[in-house]
Design an enzyme around this catalytic site. Structure first.
Site, PDB file in Angstrom:
ATOM      1  N   ARG A 270      -1.561  14.243  12.232  1.00 53.36           N
ATOM      2  CA  ARG A 270      -0.258  14.687  12.742  1.00 53.36           C
ATOM      3  C   ARG A 270       0.323  15.836  11.899  1.00 53.36           C
ATOM      4  O   ARG A 270      -0.145  16.097  10.795  1.00 53.36           O
ATOM      5  CB  ARG A 270       0.703  13.501  12.857  1.00 53.36           C
ATOM      6  CG  ARG A 270       0.908  12.686  11.615  1.00 53.36           C
ATOM      7  CD  ARG A 270       1.557  11.345  11.980  1.00 53.36           C
ATOM      8  NE  ARG A 270       1.822  10.542  10.793  1.00 53.36           N
ATOM      9  CZ  ARG A 270       0.960   9.674  10.279  1.00 53.36           C
ATOM     10  NH1 ARG A 270      -0.215   9.495  10.842  1.00 53.36           N
ATOM     11  NH2 ARG A 270       1.271   8.969   9.211  1.00 53.36           N
ATOM     12  N   PRO A 271       1.382  16.495  12.416  1.00 55.09           N
ATOM     13  CA  PRO A 271       1.856  17.729  11.760  1.00 55.09           C
ATOM     14  C   PRO A 271       2.375  17.536  10.334  1.00 55.09           C
ATOM     15  O   PRO A 271       2.711  16.413   9.923  1.00 55.09           O
ATOM     16  CB  PRO A 271       3.020  18.177  12.657  1.00 55.09           C
ATOM     17  CG  PRO A 271       2.982  17.348  13.878  1.00 55.09           C
ATOM     18  CD  PRO A 271       2.155  16.154  13.619  1.00 55.09           C
TER      19      PRO A 271
ATOM     20  N   LYS B 257       0.828  -1.222   0.000  1.00 53.17           N
ATOM     21  CA  LYS B 257       0.000   0.000   0.000  1.00 53.17           C
ATOM     22  C   LYS B 257       0.853   1.259   0.000  1.00 53.17           C
ATOM     23  O   LYS B 257       0.628   2.178  -0.798  1.00 53.17           O
ATOM     24  CB  LYS B 257      -0.899   0.001   1.252  1.00 53.17           C
ATOM     25  CG  LYS B 257      -1.500   1.360   1.594  1.00 53.17           C
ATOM     26  CD  LYS B 257      -2.403   1.310   2.798  1.00 53.17           C
ATOM     27  CE  LYS B 257      -1.761   1.598   4.117  1.00 53.17           C
ATOM     28  NZ  LYS B 257      -1.457   3.007   4.426  1.00 53.17           N
ATOM     29  N   ASN B 258       1.829   1.297   0.904  1.00 52.28           N
ATOM     30  CA  ASN B 258       2.579   2.541   1.069  1.00 52.28           C
ATOM     31  C   ASN B 258       3.612   2.771  -0.025  1.00 52.28           C
ATOM     32  O   ASN B 258       4.268   3.805  -0.050  1.00 52.28           O
ATOM     33  CB  ASN B 258       3.203   2.613   2.469  1.00 52.28           C
ATOM     34  CG  ASN B 258       2.135   2.899   3.512  1.00 52.28           C
ATOM     35  OD1 ASN B 258       1.025   3.331   3.170  1.00 52.28           O
ATOM     36  ND2 ASN B 258       2.441   2.644   4.770  1.00 52.28           N
TER      37      ASN B 258
ATOM     38  N   ARG C 153      -8.987  -0.048   4.125  1.00 51.51           N
ATOM     39  CA  ARG C 153      -8.063   0.949   3.575  1.00 51.51           C
ATOM     40  C   ARG C 153      -6.763   0.300   3.119  1.00 51.51           C
ATOM     41  O   ARG C 153      -6.115   0.800   2.194  1.00 51.51           O
ATOM     42  CB  ARG C 153      -7.707   1.994   4.652  1.00 51.51           C
ATOM     43  CG  ARG C 153      -8.791   2.987   4.945  1.00 51.51           C
ATOM     44  CD  ARG C 153      -8.352   3.935   6.036  1.00 51.51           C
ATOM     45  NE  ARG C 153      -7.046   4.473   5.703  1.00 51.51           N
ATOM     46  CZ  ARG C 153      -6.195   4.984   6.592  1.00 51.51           C
ATOM     47  NH1 ARG C 153      -6.512   5.032   7.863  1.00 51.51           N
ATOM     48  NH2 ARG C 153      -5.024   5.440   6.214  1.00 51.51           N
TER      49      ARG C 153
ATOM     50  N   ASP D  18       3.958   0.141  12.351  1.00 51.41           N
ATOM     51  CA  ASP D  18       2.742  -0.428  11.771  1.00 51.41           C
ATOM     52  C   ASP D  18       2.537  -1.909  12.157  1.00 51.41           C
ATOM     53  O   ASP D  18       1.494  -2.491  11.866  1.00 51.41           O
ATOM     54  CB  ASP D  18       2.765  -0.283  10.245  1.00 51.41           C
ATOM     55  CG  ASP D  18       2.710   1.177   9.828  1.00 51.41           C
ATOM     56  OD1 ASP D  18       2.219   2.009  10.609  1.00 51.41           O
ATOM     57  OD2 ASP D  18       3.159   1.494   8.706  1.00 51.41           O
TER      58      ASP D  18
ATOM     59  N   ARG E 233      -4.477  10.707   5.169  1.00 49.24           N
ATOM     60  CA  ARG E 233      -3.223  11.434   5.365  1.00 49.24           C
ATOM     61  C   ARG E 233      -2.325  11.385   4.115  1.00 49.24           C
ATOM     62  O   ARG E 233      -1.647  12.358   3.784  1.00 49.24           O
ATOM     63  CB  ARG E 233      -2.512  10.809   6.569  1.00 49.24           C
ATOM     64  CG  ARG E 233      -1.041  11.131   6.707  1.00 49.24           C
ATOM     65  CD  ARG E 233      -0.767  12.166   7.736  1.00 49.24           C
ATOM     66  NE  ARG E 233       0.647  12.562   7.748  1.00 49.24           N
ATOM     67  CZ  ARG E 233       1.110  13.641   8.342  1.00 49.24           C
ATOM     68  NH1 ARG E 233       0.286  14.442   8.993  1.00 49.24           N
ATOM     69  NH2 ARG E 233       2.379  13.936   8.312  1.00 49.24           N
TER      70      ARG E 233
ATOM     71  N   ASP F 103       4.680  20.098   9.178  1.00 45.57           N
ATOM     72  CA  ASP F 103       5.671  21.186   9.120  1.00 45.57           C
ATOM     73  C   ASP F 103       6.890  20.851   8.249  1.00 45.57           C
ATOM     74  O   ASP F 103       7.454  21.722   7.598  1.00 45.57           O
ATOM     75  CB  ASP F 103       6.116  21.592  10.535  1.00 45.57           C
ATOM     76  CG  ASP F 103       6.476  20.401  11.409  1.00 45.57           C
ATOM     77  OD1 ASP F 103       5.812  19.358  11.302  1.00 45.57           O
ATOM     78  OD2 ASP F 103       7.430  20.497  12.192  1.00 45.57           O
TER      79      ASP F 103
ATOM     80  N   CYS G  98      -7.601   8.829   9.966  1.00 42.29           N
ATOM     81  CA  CYS G  98      -7.922   8.413  11.328  1.00 42.29           C
ATOM     82  C   CYS G  98      -7.320   9.442  12.289  1.00 42.29           C
ATOM     83  O   CYS G  98      -6.711  10.414  11.860  1.00 42.29           O
ATOM     84  CB  CYS G  98      -7.337   7.024  11.587  1.00 42.29           C
ATOM     85  SG  CYS G  98      -5.569   6.977  11.314  1.00 42.29           S
TER      86      CYS G  98
END
Ligand code: EPU
Length: 415
Positions: free
Chosen positions: A118-119, A23-24, A394, A301, A89, A121, A113
């Site tokens: 999360r950030p 997936k990633n 997902r 994960d 995300r 930046d 989720c």
């Protein structure tokens, strides 16, 4: 009401299970394919919800999918669809390619989720390092630069999508970019190999220092996928936890070295081949202490599935989650199923095993905790109902059908 799983636990599992495409990796390849206006062939995309969301975003921008091909030559829009981007995300990885190719991109803070919030930046600082101007109005970021200029960027902490996004942006920048303290995940190396096959000039991907020499334009190409290391690890853990004899096929054990050595330390009986792992049942599991780390360390994960396994080990194990805040809250649900887990602080839990788990109605908090709860439900005595399975869909293709093939009693209920 949305779909849910009904699981009757305690069934004997046996046989073979084939690992799907990562997936990633797939999500980033889809994003990278808009760096060229030529067709890109993608015959092995996994059929999972996150890939569908990424395709929807690309179609909304103007990309066309036809058969196994994506063609981005028709893209006119540069603002990410708010509603879709707000759902996951990974939508953030489109921002680098859009900016690099069209000189401008607008996007919301990505969602998903609870962890997804999360950030971002590092993305913003990285774009600025490449010479882009960033504005924020309300929830929307707008980043613009006619031509990105290569530069050195040092990540304050290792970020997977941060590394991928800047690597993709730098591919069409003017001059040389050097990314330091870059993430080293196999998906990053794979993305660089794909981009280089389109004509990019990236070296060092898979190490903490990546060098990218900007190209004028990229050609078309093809991507054939590679096995999902998180799914592989999850199936190996399931097999050990359920004391089953299972062959996990189409995996790359070299991407799982730390997990496999931890499992062997816990007493697992594993036959590790070039592209498979065979798990043989063992009666007694020993405790282990684990700490999540960036690759090649033990993957965050896989933390939730491994914690479920440790509820079956003899004695006390310590699980330390170093990457995320809030990725241990599912242990409360495991306790409601009969586990004995004490939260020492938001990053650490103490697991006392072995525990007899009982079936329960549960809600899947996120993709990986959701899959871990399925493992718990498969081990438990009695019936469990697992809700919010969109989170699991997902990332795991047809998980119910593949587990049924191993003998699991799991049914998807559609309303
Ligand atoms: N972080 C920042 N600022 C940023 C970006 C990240 O502070 O701008 C922090 C995060 O809050 C976190 C740490 O950096 O504490 C590391 O996060 P990272 O950026 O590496 O995570 P990611 O790239 O958003 C990817 C995977 C995750 C996986 C992590 C860690 C994708 C799409 N997602 O996320 O996968 O957990 O790396 O390995 O590749 C999953 O598949 O279930 C999943 C969550």
């Amino acid at each position: 009401m949305a779909e849910y799983f009904v699981i009757n636990g305690g069934k004997k599992l046996e046989g073979e299970i084939t690992v799907g495409i990562a997936k990633n990796a797939a999500l980033k390849i889809l994003a990278a394919s808009i760096l060229t206006d030529k067709p890109v062939k993608l015959p092995k995309m996994p059929k999972i919800e996150d890939v569908d969301r990424m395709k929807e975003l690309l179609i909304d921008l103007g990309a066309k999918f036809s058969g196994n091909f994506i063609n981005s030559s028709g893209i006119k829009k540069t603002d990410l669809n708010y509603k879709i981007a707000d759902r996951f995300r990974a939508s953030i990885v489109l921002t680098g390619p859009i900016l690099a190719r069209y000189g401008k991109v607008s996007f919301p803070h990505p969602g998903g989720c609870t962890l997804g919030k999360r950030p971002i930046d590092f993305f913003i600082d990285g774009f600025e390092a490449l010479g882009a101007k960033v504005k924020k109005r309300g929830d929307i970021f707008t980043v613009a630069s006619k031509k990105l200029i290569g530069n050195k960027f040092v990540f304050p902490i290792v970020s997977v999508t941060g590394t991928e996004n800047l690597m993709m942006a730098a591919v069409l920048a003017q001059g040389k970019t050097i990314l330091k303290n870059a993430a080293c995940e196999p998906e990053i190396e794979n993305l660089a190999i794909f981009l280089n096959s389109l004509g990019a000039k990236i070296s060092g991907a898979g190490t903490p220092s990546i060098e990218i020499v900007g190209a004028k334009e990229l050609n078309g190409g093809a991507w054939n996928g590679f096995p999902d290391r998180i799914e592989s690890g999850t199936f190996i853990i399931l097999a050990i936890a359920s004391k089953s004899n299972i062959k996990i096929k189409n995996c790359h054990p070299e991407h799982l070295e730390v997990l496999l050595s931890l499992l062997e330390k816990a007493g697992a009986d594993l036959e590790i081949g070039a592209d498979y792992v065979i798990v043989k049942p063992v009666r007694n599991l020993r405790t282990i202490d684990v700490k999540t780390r960036e690759y090649p360390g033990f993957a965050t994960d896989l933390q939730a599935p491994l914690t479920v396994l440790l509820t079956q080990a003899n004695g006390i194990s310590l699980v330390h989650e170093t990457i995320y805040e809030g990725r241990l809250f599912y242990t409360d649900i495991l306790n409601q199923m009969g586990a004995n887990i004490i939260m020492a602080d938001p990053h650490r839990v103490i697991v006392q095993g072995p525990s007899k788990l009982r079936g329960k109605k549960i809600n899947s908090p996120d993709i990986r905790a959701g899959m871990a709860l399925i493992i718990a439900a498969l081990l438990a005595e009695g019936q469990s109902v697992v809700e919010n399975i969109y989170q699991i869909d997902r990332g795991y293709e047809k998980i119910d059908e593949r587990l049924q093939a191993l003998g699991a009693d799991i049914k998807r209920i559609k309303n």
